[in-house]
Motif scaffolding. Sequence first.
Motif, short mmCIF file in Angstrom:
data_model
loop_
_atom_site.label_atom_id
_atom_site.label_comp_id
_atom_site.label_asym_id
_atom_site.label_seq_id
_atom_site.Cartn_x
_atom_site.Cartn_y
_atom_site.Cartn_z
N ARG A 4 25.03 -22.75 25.66
CA ARG A 4 25.13 -21.84 24.50
C ARG A 4 25.43 -20.40 24.91
NH1 ARG A 4 19.04 -21.30 21.97
NH2 ARG A 4 17.94 -20.93 23.91
N ARG A 5 25.13 -20.07 26.17
CA ARG A 5 25.48 -18.71 26.65
C ARG A 5 26.56 -18.84 27.73
NH1 ARG A 5 20.25 -15.52 28.00
NH2 ARG A 5 19.43 -17.46 28.87
N GLY A 6 26.75 -17.80 28.52
CA GLY A 6 27.87 -17.79 29.47
C GLY A 6 27.50 -18.30 30.86
N PRO A 7 28.48 -18.35 31.76
CA PRO A 7 28.22 -18.82 33.13
C PRO A 7 27.13 -18.00 33.85
CG PRO A 7 30.58 -18.56 32.76
CD PRO A 7 29.90 -18.01 31.54
N ALA A 8 27.02 -16.70 33.51
CA ALA A 8 26.02 -15.86 34.19
C ALA A 8 24.62 -16.05 33.64
CB ALA A 8 26.43 -14.38 34.09
N GLN A 9 24.49 -16.85 32.56
CA GLN A 9 23.15 -17.10 32.00
C GLN A 9 22.72 -18.55 32.20
OE1 GLN A 9 25.59 -15.46 29.95
NE2 GLN A 9 24.77 -13.50 30.70
N ASN A 47 29.94 -18.92 20.21
CA ASN A 47 29.00 -17.80 20.25
C ASN A 47 29.61 -16.60 20.94
OD1 ASN A 47 26.97 -19.46 19.20
ND2 ASN A 47 26.39 -20.18 21.24
N GLU A 48 28.98 -15.45 20.71
CA GLU A 48 29.24 -14.28 21.54
C GLU A 48 27.88 -13.81 22.05
OE1 GLU A 48 30.99 -11.31 19.09
OE2 GLU A 48 29.35 -11.34 17.63
N LEU A 49 27.91 -13.01 23.11
CA LEU A 49 26.63 -12.56 23.66
C LEU A 49 26.29 -11.18 23.10
CD1 LEU A 49 26.91 -13.73 27.38
CD2 LEU A 49 25.60 -14.77 25.53
N VAL A 50 25.05 -11.03 22.69
CA VAL A 50 24.61 -9.72 22.20
C VAL A 50 23.32 -9.34 22.93
CG1 VAL A 50 25.64 -9.87 19.89
CG2 VAL A 50 23.35 -10.81 20.28
N GLU A 51 23.18 -8.04 23.16
CA GLU A 51 21.98 -7.57 23.86
C GLU A 51 20.82 -7.48 22.87
OE1 GLU A 51 23.68 -4.52 26.41
OE2 GLU A 51 21.82 -4.66 27.60
N GLU A 52 19.70 -8.07 23.24
CA GLU A 52 18.54 -8.04 22.34
C GLU A 52 17.29 -8.06 23.20
OE1 GLU A 52 19.06 -10.79 18.78
OE2 GLU A 52 16.97 -11.19 19.36
N GLY A 53 16.49 -7.03 23.07
CA GLY A 53 15.23 -6.96 23.84
C GLY A 53 15.46 -7.07 25.34
N GLY A 54 16.53 -6.49 25.84
CA GLY A 54 16.79 -6.47 27.28
C GLY A 54 17.45 -7.73 27.81
N ALA A 55 17.71 -8.71 26.93
CA ALA A 55 18.37 -9.95 27.38
C ALA A 55 19.67 -10.15 26.60
CB ALA A 55 17.44 -11.13 27.16
N LEU A 56 20.54 -10.97 27.15
CA LEU A 56 21.78 -11.30 26.43
C LEU A 56 21.58 -12.61 25.69
CD1 LEU A 56 24.45 -10.34 29.13
CD2 LEU A 56 24.07 -9.24 26.92
N ALA A 101 39.35 -19.13 30.78
CA ALA A 101 38.91 -18.12 29.80
C ALA A 101 37.38 -18.10 29.71
CB ALA A 101 39.51 -18.44 28.43
N ASP A 102 36.74 -19.27 29.98
CA ASP A 102 35.28 -19.36 29.88
C ASP A 102 34.57 -18.62 31.01
OD1 ASP A 102 34.75 -20.58 27.53
OD2 ASP A 102 34.23 -22.55 28.37
N VAL A 103 35.27 -18.39 32.13
CA VAL A 103 34.60 -17.70 33.25
C VAL A 103 34.99 -16.22 33.34
CG1 VAL A 103 34.00 -19.68 34.69
CG2 VAL A 103 36.29 -18.74 34.85
N GLU A 104 35.77 -15.78 32.35
CA GLU A 104 36.00 -14.32 32.25
C GLU A 104 34.77 -13.74 31.57
OE1 GLU A 104 39.60 -13.39 30.12
OE2 GLU A 104 40.74 -14.57 31.58
N LEU A 105 33.99 -13.02 32.34
CA LEU A 105 32.71 -12.58 31.78
C LEU A 105 32.87 -11.41 30.83
CD1 LEU A 105 30.34 -12.73 34.89
CD2 LEU A 105 30.91 -14.52 33.25
N ASP A 106 32.01 -11.35 29.84
CA ASP A 106 31.95 -10.18 28.95
C ASP A 106 31.45 -9.00 29.78
OD1 ASP A 106 29.50 -11.94 28.87
OD2 ASP A 106 28.73 -10.01 28.21
N PRO A 107 31.71 -7.76 29.34
CA PRO A 107 31.34 -6.59 30.16
C PRO A 107 29.85 -6.55 30.54
CG PRO A 107 32.75 -5.93 28.31
CD PRO A 107 32.45 -7.37 28.11
N ALA A 108 28.97 -6.95 29.61
CA ALA A 108 27.53 -6.86 29.92
C ALA A 108 27.14 -7.87 31.01
CB ALA A 108 26.72 -7.11 28.65
N SER A 109 27.70 -9.09 30.95
CA SER A 109 27.38 -10.09 31.98
C SER A 109 27.95 -9.67 33.33
CB SER A 109 27.95 -11.47 31.62
OG SER A 109 27.39 -11.94 30.45
#
Length: 470
Positions: free
Chosen positions: A202-207, A299-308, A231-239
């Motif tokens: 449900r989240r990205g490769p870095a999670q 999904n997209e990743l959003v920062e919430e309470g210090g976690a993505l 395209a799935d391993v192109e990380l979003d800027p936060a990851s």
Amino acid sequence: MTQIGTPENPLRVAIVGSGPSGFYAAEHILKNDAAHAQVDLFDRLPPPFGLVRGGVAPDHPKIKSVIRVYEKTAAREGFRFFGNVKVGHDVEVGDLERLYHAIVFTVGCETDRRLGIPGEDLPGSHAATSFVGWYNAHPDYAEEEFDLSCERAVVIGNGNVAMDVARMLALTDHELRQTDTADHAIEMLDRKSIREIVVLGRRGPAQAAFTNPEIKELGEMEDADVVVDPADVELDPASQAFIESEGADKTTRVNVEILREFSGREPEGKRRRIVLRFLSSPVEIQGDGKVERIVVGRNELVEEGGALRAKDTGEREELECGLVLRSVGYTGIPIEGVPFDERRGLILNEGGRVLDSHDSGHKVGHYTAGWIKRGPSGVIGTNKKDALETVTQLLADVESGTLLEPESPEPSAVEDLLAEHGVRYISFEDWQAIDQAEVGRGEPHGRPRVKFVRVEEMLEHADALDVADR
Ligand code: NAP
């Protein structure tokens, strides 16, 4: 209270659950010569070792070699095993309170966490826990049926259990027949039509929660290609910022590297494909009386309470499939008479001392260790340190004399009680005989063992040996 832990008044401990945390708790207690301890280890199944026998994947025999350590504990003076004894059924917690100074609950997290989506209970949608139990010859799951006649299976989750079940679906018959996979599972897996196994994270490769050897293995299968969309391993800027930061651990960095390498591979035309997808959540499982497709949300990743965290974008896709294995973690089952934290799915405790309620103190003489104490995380060895914390508390309570005051602390009392209740328990010697028989059944086929599946078979075997001994 008379002093406990002396040669005249040995410390008597019941441990409930003979997986890694139960055996490590027994080891820590028995190592402490000063306590003159006697440990009775109970398990509801005849075989000991919990998830080492019933959870660890059959193609990971090295992980199971930790059993040698537990056998050393079983050989220590003061240790006894009581298999095939279910606490809460054959004996009650109250019975143990009358026989022991302390009880340690190490029952693990025996059931699956739910997804809470429509169609979750359609035939063809299963908890990974039951698939794992089925291929590992766990008696509870022997009668489960998995329809492996479909072309595509979907595995939900990105932990090591998801890796195990995806791999088990992709092993060749030749690979499977070298393992201790249950015979009934080998037979069914050999006839499977599954060509594609899609794993949804449900989240990205870095999670991802899996670890490096487990993800790497998917790229080394005899007859399955691993497929990752670049395209799935192109990380979003936060990851990306996270994996470059001090806070990122090596496991995460290497996971991303491995997945990037997978994404650059050309499929070699092997018979099966394992497709790893990220930022993908199951939204609904659909079908007419059985699983036919799964609706996947992007999904997209959003920062919430210090976690993505994963946030639904509203984008949907349908994937045809006939089998869904939900592998989103385990949770504990309450035991009658033991305070339970419903929200966390664990025994209510503080550092291993069981608490009476959220805002009260220690339930004297009651302890817990392992997954049912801290939650279903970590590797087998994590339970050694965890059990040490609990046993340290228990031994401090021996020092201060805050333990149960059993009416019948003599070792024979539990045997009398089991006889009274008509329970045929399995001693460690009985288990060793069953173990030898399983190993013997495997030898002609070059397999580590052929497991007995039904409890009755195991008991019959132990009974036959008892008769032969007389
Ligand atoms: P896990 O490591 O906790 O992984 C659970 C996975 O499920 C996570 O990827 C999680 O994603 C995902 N998830 C949770 N809720 C979800 C939902 N509603 N929808 C979609 N995905 C969801 O659990 P596990 O795989 O059951 O493993 C349990 C423990 O045993 C772990 O510590 C594991 O390492 C260990 N184990 C080790 C081995 C080995 O060493 N070879 C083998 C098997 C198990 P989020 O991260 O987004 O929550």
